[in-house]
Write an enzyme that holds these catalytic residues in place. Structure first.
Site, PDB file in Angstrom:
ATOM      1  N   TRP A  48       0.842  -1.212   0.000  1.00  8.50           N
ATOM      2  CA  TRP A  48       0.000   0.000   0.000  1.00  8.50           C
ATOM      3  C   TRP A  48       0.876   1.260   0.000  1.00  8.50           C
ATOM      4  CZ3 TRP A  48      -0.589   3.946   3.720  1.00  8.50           C
ATOM      5  CH2 TRP A  48      -1.666   4.813   3.510  1.00  8.50           C
ATOM      6  N   HIS A  49       2.056   1.139   0.629  1.00  6.64           N
ATOM      7  CA  HIS A  49       2.936   2.314   0.713  1.00  6.64           C
ATOM      8  C   HIS A  49       3.537   2.699  -0.628  1.00  6.64           C
ATOM      9  CE1 HIS A  49       2.775   1.441   5.058  1.00  6.64           C
ATOM     10  NE2 HIS A  49       2.961   2.728   5.175  1.00  6.64           N
ATOM     11  N   GLY A  50       3.610   1.747  -1.565  1.00  2.47           N
ATOM     12  CA  GLY A  50       4.158   2.098  -2.868  1.00  2.47           C
ATOM     13  C   GLY A  50       4.470   0.882  -3.707  1.00  2.47           C
TER      14      GLY A  50
END
Lengths: 75, 441
Positions: free
Chosen positions: B324-326
């Site tokens: 989700w962070h990247g």
């Protein structure tokens, strides 16, 4: 549906968070005990379901994080 | 437009704030329209061509939210819910992960598919999770009636639009609908301004200065020796905290100027005494989302629950948190390490009754977190491994020469250390201020 009283709820919570029942009361919340984490929460809810024959939805699991909220939900 | 930019602080915010209180005198819904227009303006300032994406998302999800709320058969509602969630994830995947997926396909199958090079719309990860929570709450019957302007405001409210916290519809709407919140509240204005200043201090003085050093360390990480590696990794661990929590403080302070209280997102996370405890204190609204909307439903969907299955679910939930962070395998590693840390904690709690000394537990937890952030920040796996090698002393030691020109960074790091470990959290300040204000009245 079986009934469950406050004492039994405290006993279930006490068992899963490994805290003596005398240290838990109607005002106790998950935030008061570091041991009352998401795993303990799952185990508490599953055991309450088993004892009461009442299914508790996934959406309620995150809300029933205090003794009072569990008692109210089971009323 | 960033919160710490002059155009935001000295132009946008004062104008919106003035209009918010001024127009609220004349119309019941003026504040909604104003904050929606302000939110779109704030969003479009970054890239006007990408702003239709958030508009499409709002229209689509409002429509499907209403459809789910209608008195339909449960199975039909479920299908709509799944379709709407799938649409949101697909939308996010196209813009955020398409090139990452193509790169991996090319690598695996030795193919040569062209990258899409799509720009990533600002805040998409945040409003996607917020939207999914809204849809599920509609399905569960927790949200009754919604006007289009209410839903739009819920998504586009500019203080929490870019970097969270991830808010829930009912929490926000009860505050937006409260008539009392449309009058100036001096206590909230004072407190809001103090919190904005704290956030600015964290972001500009601490995080941005640490960032220069961090950039230097991570870009030349091939040769970092023991002290340089530790200083680099610690600097990033503090930088990310001050950057993120500073921005959230600013968001909290700005929202308070409008009499809106955002949920707590950080609660002194580096004082955590375990990884479980860390996720009760770090990015709390993300952890709550993962717990309530992925972990609990997943566990409940099992026919038979046991400890092993729950541990596997926890691991996968944290893989999701990582990605989700990247779009990078390093974020997946970050998530996996946290999943592993949580499992270790749970196994320890299950097997042993012995509780570690608080300070030792905090020290161990902090160092593990510091290690995981090396993967979070690095540009590639080699760079991460090189820094970790350096931290283990495998790249040598050069104490005296290394610290010669590092006075500034050491001072900032020392201040950061004092603030993180000796001071209370901003949320504590809000609660204290509110309690004292109540006593006075």
């Amino acid at each position: 549906m079986s009934k469950i009283d406050l004492e039994q709820i405290i006993s279930i919570v006490s068992k899963h968070i490994k805290v003596e029942a005398k240290n838990i009361n109607i005002n106790s919340k998950s935030k008061d005990f570091y041991q009352w984490d998401s795993l303990a929460q799952v185990n508490i809810i599953l055991e309450i379901e088993k004892k009461t024959n009442q299914e508790i939805g996934a959406n309620k699991m995150g809300e029933l994080t205090s003794i009072k909220s569990i008692v109210n939900h089971l009323k | 437009m960033l919160f710490h930019s002059p155009v935001f602080l000295f132009l946008f915010l004062p104008i919106i704030l003035f209009l918010y209180y001024y127009l609220s005198r004349f119309s019941k819904f003026a504040h909604e329209y104003l904050l929606i227009i302000g939110g779109f303006f704030f969003y479009a300032w970054w890239n006007i061509y990408l702003s239709p994406i958030i508009i499409i998302s709002i229209i689509f999800n409002f429509y499907f939210g209403n459809l789910i709320k209608n008195d339909l058969h449960k199975n039909y509602k479920k299908k709509i819910l799944f379709f709407a969630i799938f649409f949101n994830i697909l939308f996010l995947a196209i813009f955020k992960y398409a090139d990452f997926i193509i790169e991996n396909i090319n690598f695996l199958f030795n193919s040569n598919i062209d990258l899409l090079n799509l720009p990533f719309p600002l805040a998409m990860s945040f409003f996607t999770f917020q939207t999914i929570a809204y849809l599920v709450d509609c399905y569960d019957g927790n949200i009754k009636r919604t006007r289009f302007t209410q839903y739009s405001l819920f998504i586009i409210f500019f203080p929490q639009l870019i970097a969270g916290p991830i808010v829930k519809y009912n929490h926000m709407m009860s505050q937006f609908d409260d008539q009392n919140n449309r009058f100036i509240n001096r206590q909230n204005i004072n407190l809001g301004l103090v919190i904005i200043l704290i956030g600015l201090f964290k972001k500009i003085i601490l995080a941005d200065n640490l960032a220069i050093f961090v950039e230097d360390g991570f870009s030349g990480s091939q040769n970092l020796e023991f002290f340089a590696s530790w200083l680099t990794s610690l600097s990033f661990t503090f930088q990310i905290y001050f950057d993120f929590s500073g921005y959230v403080d600013m968001a909290t302070g700005i929202a308070l100027l409008f009499n809106i209280r955002l949920p707590i997102n950080f609660d002194s996370p580096y004082k955590a005494t375990s990884i479980i405890n860390f996720w009760q204190k770090w990015h709390i609204t993300l952890a709550n989302f993962l717990t309530n909307y992925i972990y609990f439903p997943w566990v409940k969907s099992l026919k038979k629950v046991n400890f092993l299955k729950i541990m596997i679910i926890i691991f996968f939930v944290f893989l999701i948190a990582g990605i989700w962070h990247g779009p990078s395998w390093l974020f997946v590693i970050f998530g996996a390490l946290h999943g592993f840390g949580l499992i270790t904690n749970h196994v320890y709690r299950k097997l042993f009754d012995f509780k570690l000394n608080k300070y030792i537990a905090c020290f161990l937890t902090f160092n593990y977190i510091n290690l995981t952030f090396v993967f979070f920040r690095s540009d590639n796996l080699n760079s991460s491994l090189s820094i970790i090698k350096g931290m283990l002393g495998l790249n040598g030691f050069e104490l005296p020469s290394y610290f010669q020109d590092k006075t500034n960074i050491l001072i900032i790091l020392f201040i950061a250390l004092i603030i993180v470990f000796c001071f209370k959290n901003t949320s504590y300040l809000i609660d204290k201020f509110k309690t004292e204000a109540k006593k006075e009245t």
